[in-house]
Motif scaffolding. Structure first.
Motif, PDB file in Angstrom:
ATOM      1  N   THR A 178      -2.881   3.843  -2.682  1.00  0.00           N
ATOM      2  CA  THR A 178      -3.999   3.460  -1.823  1.00  0.00           C
ATOM      3  C   THR A 178      -4.689   4.689  -1.249  1.00  0.00           C
ATOM      4  O   THR A 178      -5.887   4.694  -1.008  1.00  0.00           O
ATOM      5  CB  THR A 178      -3.468   2.634  -0.625  1.00  0.00           C
ATOM      6  OG1 THR A 178      -2.438   1.769  -1.085  1.00  0.00           O
ATOM      7  CG2 THR A 178      -4.574   1.849   0.033  1.00  0.00           C
ATOM      8  N   SER A 179      -3.860   5.710  -0.980  1.00  0.00           N
ATOM      9  CA  SER A 179      -4.370   6.855  -0.253  1.00  0.00           C
ATOM     10  C   SER A 179      -3.710   8.113  -0.818  1.00  0.00           C
ATOM     11  O   SER A 179      -2.516   8.316  -0.626  1.00  0.00           O
ATOM     12  CB  SER A 179      -4.010   6.654   1.228  1.00  0.00           C
ATOM     13  OG  SER A 179      -4.216   7.830   1.936  1.00  0.00           O
ATOM     14  N   SER A 228      -8.417  10.739  -3.157  1.00  0.00           N
ATOM     15  CA  SER A 228      -8.953   9.454  -3.617  1.00  0.00           C
ATOM     16  C   SER A 228      -8.426   8.329  -2.739  1.00  0.00           C
ATOM     17  O   SER A 228      -7.376   8.450  -2.122  1.00  0.00           O
ATOM     18  CB  SER A 228      -8.572   9.214  -5.081  1.00  0.00           C
ATOM     19  OG  SER A 228      -7.174   9.157  -5.216  1.00  0.00           O
ATOM     20  N   GLY A 229      -9.180   7.249  -2.678  1.00  0.00           N
ATOM     21  CA  GLY A 229      -8.809   6.092  -1.846  1.00  0.00           C
ATOM     22  C   GLY A 229      -9.167   6.334  -0.393  1.00  0.00           C
ATOM     23  O   GLY A 229     -10.030   7.143  -0.065  1.00  0.00           O
ATOM     24  N   ARG A 230      -8.448   5.619   0.490  1.00  0.00           N
ATOM     25  CA  ARG A 230      -8.722   5.725   1.927  1.00  0.00           C
ATOM     26  C   ARG A 230      -7.871   6.825   2.569  1.00  0.00           C
ATOM     27  O   ARG A 230      -6.945   7.322   1.954  1.00  0.00           O
ATOM     28  CB  ARG A 230      -8.302   4.445   2.644  1.00  0.00           C
ATOM     29  CG  ARG A 230      -8.761   3.163   2.121  1.00  0.00           C
ATOM     30  CD  ARG A 230      -8.333   2.127   3.179  1.00  0.00           C
ATOM     31  NE  ARG A 230      -7.964   0.861   2.581  1.00  0.00           N
ATOM     32  CZ  ARG A 230      -6.749   0.361   2.619  1.00  0.00           C
ATOM     33  NH1 ARG A 230      -5.778   1.019   3.196  1.00  0.00           N
ATOM     34  NH2 ARG A 230      -6.505  -0.814   2.068  1.00  0.00           N
ATOM     35  N   ALA A 251      -3.526  10.414  -9.654  1.00  0.00           N
ATOM     36  CA  ALA A 251      -4.420   9.263  -9.444  1.00  0.00           C
ATOM     37  C   ALA A 251      -4.544   8.429 -10.714  1.00  0.00           C
ATOM     38  O   ALA A 251      -4.569   7.196 -10.668  1.00  0.00           O
ATOM     39  CB  ALA A 251      -5.797   9.747  -8.987  1.00  0.00           C
ATOM     40  N   GLU A 255       0.827  -1.210   0.000  1.00  0.00           N
ATOM     41  CA  GLU A 255       0.000   0.000   0.000  1.00  0.00           C
ATOM     42  C   GLU A 255       0.862   1.261   0.000  1.00  0.00           C
ATOM     43  O   GLU A 255       1.961   1.272   0.558  1.00  0.00           O
ATOM     44  CB  GLU A 255      -0.956  -0.021   1.204  1.00  0.00           C
ATOM     45  CG  GLU A 255      -1.901  -1.199   1.118  1.00  0.00           C
ATOM     46  CD  GLU A 255      -3.090  -1.117   2.051  1.00  0.00           C
ATOM     47  OE1 GLU A 255      -4.032  -1.881   1.811  1.00  0.00           O
ATOM     48  OE2 GLU A 255      -3.089  -0.324   3.011  1.00  0.00           O
ATOM     49  N   THR A 275      -8.697  13.815   1.894  1.00  0.00           N
ATOM     50  CA  THR A 275      -8.495  12.667   1.022  1.00  0.00           C
ATOM     51  C   THR A 275      -9.004  13.008  -0.368  1.00  0.00           C
ATOM     52  O   THR A 275     -10.172  13.376  -0.526  1.00  0.00           O
ATOM     53  CB  THR A 275      -9.277  11.444   1.558  1.00  0.00           C
ATOM     54  OG1 THR A 275      -8.933  11.289   2.933  1.00  0.00           O
ATOM     55  CG2 THR A 275      -8.939  10.189   0.799  1.00  0.00           C
TER      56      THR A 275
END
Ligand code: SAH
Length: 483
Positions: A252-253, A275-277, A245, A222, A273
């Motif tokens: 991942t983040s 995109s992602g977590r 992105a 990640e 954030t």
């Protein structure tokens, strides 16, 4: 004042490594610390500074290069402050790191200690870091050749600050400290911002759009990327983040923050954030290379997961953190019955690593956000016998605190570079704990603290661990036993 800059000693043999990555020679019984040589070199030394007890100098003309040298891998070696020992063969790096511990303990600590165990080296000597922070700057460092060439250069840079300068940044063309696409991500961001003519940060004038780029990686594969802007420009921000992105779907983040403050720290700001977590997971130990030993099948309480947010602290060399924690665990010698304290617990990683072997673990740490992470990680790993407190150690770690949370059998302590506050050391000396496991990233402050503890605790084992290959830094674990 006399100008010593002209004084040169000829054909001096460099005999040892000294603290802070310097090396040492003796001329007429006088110690000279040298910034740019390695033991075994013979060189002319120009004196740059004279102190009462020692001189400082630089090697100018080399008559013999030491056989302990090895060709540096990185083209930026010598200028970049990151990997100052790259020109020293790894086996010799390890040798001198262990020697640093011996020197600090004998010269500063002046205590009795057993033979220092062979240092635990790192399997990966490059690409071992899980976190890098790069700075944007419109004051790229130019080499003497570049300045003398009379050409004009693009003065934008993305990389590391040049040591000793306030505003100059090395424009990185390569860096061998982090794997997992770090290099590609940095280069892409650098090129994108150049092409689109985004302004790079001007530290002195305090303006510009692009401020820092942080890349965090984990053994799980990640990746977290945090782009820090100085100015708030939603359009350009979205354009850059969308491009990142799209180019790197494996991130991942992907996060961003606008920081108009006078310093780069974003731990006191809200991070968004894109995109992602808003977090990544790290697993300890790394079992990705051993599919025959799947994660979660251990008995020692190993196999932990850690949730890492943009503000979370995590040891920067994950593989060696595991080696370090194993030493701490072995020194603690737990049987399941012990009441353990983990001082300077950070995000609780050591506390959680040993929890299944102890009756109870109390972790203490200054930063409230780290303690929040520690509690979350305890839950994530289904660990129920830990208790965490956020406070300044010198205020909270008292006899009353120990009375409340149970008399300690074992104290593990892992303070910052400055070591422990005297009150903390005193309280530890009177704690009655059978064992103290002292983890330190600075053998000098550790030696000072051990001297203060010496009346009550003797040093039984000393185990250096190398967390940072290519640098002079050394981590050291001591087992102390109550006299
Ligand atoms: N043991 C942890 C972190 C060690 S780093 C790990 O292995 O990950 C040292 C920690 O000491 C940092 O988290 C820092 O925030 C904390 N610290 C620094 N000064 C402190 C103080 N005065 N009181 C309590 N904790 C402190």
């Amino acid at each position: 004042m006399k100008n010593f800059n002209s004084q040169v000693f000829e054909k001096v043999e460099i005999t040892a490594a000294a603290a802070e990555g310097k090396s040492l020679a003796r001329v007429d019984n006088r110690v000279i610390f040298i910034s740019n040589a390695v033991p075994g070199d013979i060189a002319d030394i120009r004196i740059t500074r004279k102190q009462k007890k020692f001189f400082e100098g630089v090697a100018t003309n080399f008559h013999r290069y030491s056989e302990k040298r090895t060709p540096p891998l990185c083209k930026h070696f010598g200028l970049c402050g990151g990997c100052k020992w790259q020109h020293l063969d790894y086996q010799w790096q390890l040798h001198y790191k262990r020697q640093q511990v011996i020197d600090a303990f004998s010269r500063i600590g002046k205590i009795q200690f057993p033979e220092v165990l062979p240092i635990i080296g790192s399997k990966e000597i490059y690409n071992y870091r899980n976190r890098l922070d790069f700075s944007f700057s419109n004051k790229k460092w130019l080499t003497i050749e570049e300045i003398n060439s009379g050409e004009t250069f693009d003065r934008n840079a993305l990389g590391f600050h040049i040591p000793g300068t306030f505003d100059k940044v090395l424009d990185l063309e390569e860096c061998h400290l982090q794997g997992n696409n770090s290099e590609q991500i940095r280069k892409f961001v650098r090129e994108f911002c150049s092409e689109k003519k985004y302004s790079f940060f001007d530290i002195r004038a305090q303006h510009g759009l692009m401020r820092t780029l942080t890349i965090r990686t984990a053994h799980t594969g990640e990746i977290m990327v945090i782009v820090q802007f100085f100015e708030n420009d939603p359009e350009k921000r979205d354009e850059l983040l969308s491009a990142i992105a799209e180019k790197f779907p494996q991130i991942t983040s992907l996060m961003w923050v606008v920081n108009p403050k006078g310093n780069d720290t974003f731990n006191d700001l809200s991070i968004h954030t894109f995109s992602g977590r808003d977090h990544i997971f790290e697993k300890m130990p790394d079992r990705s290379a051993r599919p025959d030993e799947p994660f979660g099948r251990d008995t020692d309480g190993e196999d932990l997961q850690f949730k890492i947010g943009p503000k979370s602290f995590y040891q920067t060399n994950s593989a060696q953190a595991y080696e370090l924690y194993k030493v701490a665990r072995e020194f603690a010698g737990l049987t399941g019955k012990e009441n353990v304290y983990d001082l300077y617990t950070g995000t609780g990683t050591i506390a959680l690593f040993i929890a299944k072997l102890a009756k109870k673990v109390t972790g203490v740490e200054l930063v409230p956000a780290a303690i929040a992470d520690a509690k979350e990680n305890a839950e994530l790993n289904n660990i129920k016998n830990t208790n965490f407190f956020a406070a300044d150690m010198k205020d909270i770690f008292t006899s009353a605190f120990m009375a409340e949370n149970g008399k300690p059998d074992v104290i593990i302590t892992d303070p910052p570079r400055t070591g422990m506050h005297e009150d903390v050391v005193r309280c530890m000396a009177d704690s009655g704990a059978e064992k103290v496991v002292y983890v330190s990233c600075n053998p000098a402050s550790q030696a000072r603290d051990l001297a203060l503890l010496d009346e009550k605790y003797s040093v039984e084992k000393v185990q250096p661990v190398d967390m940072f290959p290519q640098t002079h830094h050394v981590e050291n674990v001591c087992l102390l036993r109550k006299r």
